[in-house]
Scaffold this active site. Structure first.
Site: not given
Ligand code: KIV
Length: 289
Positions: A136, A106, A67-68, A205, A138
């Site tokens: 994924k 994510d 989600d970056s 992280e 969090e």
């Molecule tokens: O959103 C993302 O890119 C991430 C990674 C940096 C682990 O969660």
């Protein structure tokens, strides 16, 4: 080194030579042996587009549609505004552009925290619309029940503890975590809780190195570090950070290239050619014979 032709009718990339079959979630999980050793570290990078996926895929075990993308692709200030629609669309592009790596996506903020049932609905939509193999999410102890719920229903999950960017408002920033004993113990308890709940891999992280080492030692699934420790079972970086596309990057990023300068230089040359009317040249124009 693989090369690719892109079939625009199916949007599939066809690699030459054809690579091995796509890796599976169990294959990733089994990289860490029963003795806790990982002989071959897991290589993970983020990807958000089909073309980047094609380029990274032969070198990676996992492509993460992080989600970056909120910051990297959309210029958003944090990952908080990222939507399900963004994750599904970019996830599908990365699946189309890859053949070898496990693709994990994510779950965006607000799509899973309310209940295990909400998480199942969102995760199943992500997997159906993208074709990815895993999600994924969090969070530590508070997310253990949700991770157990998803994994019991056939949805592979990567956990993510320590510095969790979706909690930026609660954490007050992106500083590395675990500077005092209470916070260090909490991160280790979080790691153990999500690992026991069934995640097949765990992102660690932004934390003091010793915490990452202890978490890696004390969980059965592979850990994947980012700003954590070389002793994790694998590593992940945001691809654009690693390529040097941004002037400012966190301390934990190693720049393997300086694409920002190279792109600027290419754009400057293009602009100069256009202004001098030297582009397009003879090679780039069509003339009827
Ligand atoms: O959103 C993302 O890119 C991430 C990674 C940096 C682990 O969660």
């Amino acid at each position: 080194m693989s090369t690719y032709t892109f079939d625009t009718s199916t949007s599939r990339a066809h690699p030459t030579p054809a690579p091995m079959r796509r890796l599976t979630v169990p294959a990733i999980q089994q990289r860490k042996g029963a003795d806790g050793r990982t002989d071959e570290p897991i290589v993970m990078l983020t990807a958000y587009t089909a073309r980047m996926a094609q380029l990274l895929d032969p070198h990676c075990d996992i492509l993460l549609v992080g989600d970056s993308l909120g910051q990297v692709i959309y210029g958003l200030p944090t990952t908080i505004p990222v939507t399900m629609e963004m994750m599904c669309a970019h996830g599908a592009a990365v699946v189309r552009g890859s053949w070898h790596a496990v693709v994990a996506i994510d779950m965006p903020f607000g799509s899973y925290e309310a209940s295990p049932a909400q998480a199942f609905e969102s995760a199943s939509r992500i997997l159906k619309e993208s074709g990815a193999a895993a999600v994924k999410l969090e969070g530590g102890e508070a997310m253990a029940e949700t991770i157990a719920f998803l994994t019991a229903r056939g949805i592979p999950v990567i956990g993510h503890v320590g510095l969790t960017p979706q909690a930026v408002n609660a954490l007050g920033g992106y500083r590395a975590r675990g500077r005092d004993e209470a916070e260090a113990n909490k991160i280790i308890a979080d790691a153990q809780a999500v690992a026991q709940a069934g995640c097949f891999a765990l992102v660690l992280e932004g934390m003091m190195e010793a915490i990452a080492v202890e978490a890696t030692r004390s969980v059965a699934c592979p850990t994947i570090g980012i700003g954590a420790s070389a002793k994790c079972d694998g590593q992940v970086l945001v691809t654009e950070d690693m390529l040097g596309l941004f002037e400012r990057t966190p301390r934990f990023v190693k720049r393997f290239d300086d694409l920002a300068s190279r792109i600027s230089a290419a754009a400057e040359s293009y602009a100069a050619d256009v202004r001098a009317r030297s582009f397009p040249g003879e090679d780039q124009i069509y003339r009827s014979r």
